[in-house]
Scaffold this motif. Structure first.
Motif, PDB file in Angstrom:
ATOM      1  N   SER A  96       0.857  -1.173   0.000  1.00  0.00           N
ATOM      2  CA  SER A  96       0.000   0.000   0.000  1.00  0.00           C
ATOM      3  C   SER A  96       0.900   1.232   0.000  1.00  0.00           C
ATOM      4  N   LYS A  97       0.942   1.926  -1.117  1.00  0.00           N
ATOM      5  CA  LYS A  97       1.818   3.105  -1.247  1.00  0.00           C
ATOM      6  C   LYS A  97       1.295   4.290  -0.448  1.00  0.00           C
ATOM      7  N   THR A  98      -0.016   4.352  -0.252  1.00  0.00           N
ATOM      8  CA  THR A  98      -0.618   5.498   0.432  1.00  0.00           C
ATOM      9  C   THR A  98      -0.667   5.312   1.944  1.00  0.00           C
ATOM     10  N   GLY A  99      -0.447   4.081   2.397  1.00  0.00           N
ATOM     11  CA  GLY A  99      -0.519   3.822   3.830  1.00  0.00           C
ATOM     12  C   GLY A  99      -1.936   3.608   4.334  1.00  0.00           C
ATOM     13  N   THR A 100      -2.904   3.624   3.419  1.00  0.00           N
ATOM     14  CA  THR A 100      -4.297   3.447   3.832  1.00  0.00           C
ATOM     15  C   THR A 100      -4.779   2.015   3.655  1.00  0.00           C
ATOM     16  N   GLY A 101      -4.011   1.177   2.985  1.00  0.00           N
ATOM     17  CA  GLY A 101      -4.414  -0.197   2.737  1.00  0.00           C
ATOM     18  C   GLY A 101      -4.324  -1.048   3.992  1.00  0.00           C
ATOM     19  N   ARG A 102      -5.142  -2.135   3.995  1.00  0.00           N
ATOM     20  CA  ARG A 102      -5.165  -3.000   5.170  1.00  0.00           C
ATOM     21  C   ARG A 102      -5.513  -4.417   4.761  1.00  0.00           C
ATOM     22  N   VAL A 103      -4.810  -5.368   5.386  1.00  0.00           N
ATOM     23  CA  VAL A 103      -5.127  -6.787   5.266  1.00  0.00           C
ATOM     24  C   VAL A 103      -5.108  -7.341   6.687  1.00  0.00           C
ATOM     25  N   SER A 104      -6.215  -7.947   7.109  1.00  0.00           N
ATOM     26  CA  SER A 104      -6.297  -8.561   8.439  1.00  0.00           C
ATOM     27  C   SER A 104      -6.847  -9.968   8.261  1.00  0.00           C
ATOM     28  N   ALA A 105      -6.231 -10.944   8.944  1.00  0.00           N
ATOM     29  CA  ALA A 105      -6.633 -12.337   8.783  1.00  0.00           C
ATOM     30  C   ALA A 105      -6.738 -13.028  10.129  1.00  0.00           C
ATOM     31  N   GLY A 106      -7.636 -14.006  10.195  1.00  0.00           N
ATOM     32  CA  GLY A 106      -7.753 -14.786  11.411  1.00  0.00           C
ATOM     33  C   GLY A 106      -9.039 -15.576  11.459  1.00  0.00           C
ATOM     34  N   LYS A 107      -9.218 -16.276  12.567  1.00  0.00           N
ATOM     35  CA  LYS A 107     -10.422 -17.090  12.748  1.00  0.00           C
ATOM     36  C   LYS A 107     -11.333 -16.456  13.792  1.00  0.00           C
ATOM     37  N   ILE A 108     -10.808 -16.183  14.960  1.00  0.00           N
ATOM     38  CA  ILE A 108     -11.585 -15.527  16.014  1.00  0.00           C
ATOM     39  C   ILE A 108     -11.122 -14.082  16.150  1.00  0.00           C
ATOM     40  N   GLU A 109      -9.834 -13.897  16.200  1.00  0.00           N
ATOM     41  CA  GLU A 109      -9.237 -12.561  16.293  1.00  0.00           C
ATOM     42  C   GLU A 109      -8.568 -12.228  14.965  1.00  0.00           C
TER      43      GLU A 109
END
Length: 79
Positions: free
Chosen positions: A32-45
């Motif tokens: 993410s060049k702008t710093g606004t991108g996000r990737v979050s992964a998990g099952k419960i948390e």
């Protein structure tokens, strides 16, 4: 709804949740060049991933979901 990206390729995702499935998948993304991108992964948390660097073939475990926001992202079934 598909739980992989179209044609097994990168696509720009403004916001999407990919639900957990009964098989492992591989996640890849472009920094993410702008710093606004996000990737979050998990099952419960949901744990944030380092989105300011390119990532190739990070394993998303069985039953785990991923939330993607403003990223070039690829999600494919692990063979």
């Amino acid at each position: 709804m598909s739980e992989e990206t179209s044609n097994g390729d990168y696509e720009y995702i403004s916001y999407r949740t990919y639900n957990g499935v009964g098989f492992e998948r591989l996640m890849s993304w472009k920094a993410s060049k702008t710093g606004t991108g996000r990737v979050s992964a998990g099952k419960i948390e949901m744990k944030p991933q380092k989105s300011d660097v390119d990532k190739e073939n990070e394993v998303l475990l069985v039953g785990h979901s991923v939330v993607v926001h403003k990223m070039e992202f690829k999600l494919v079934r692990k063979d």
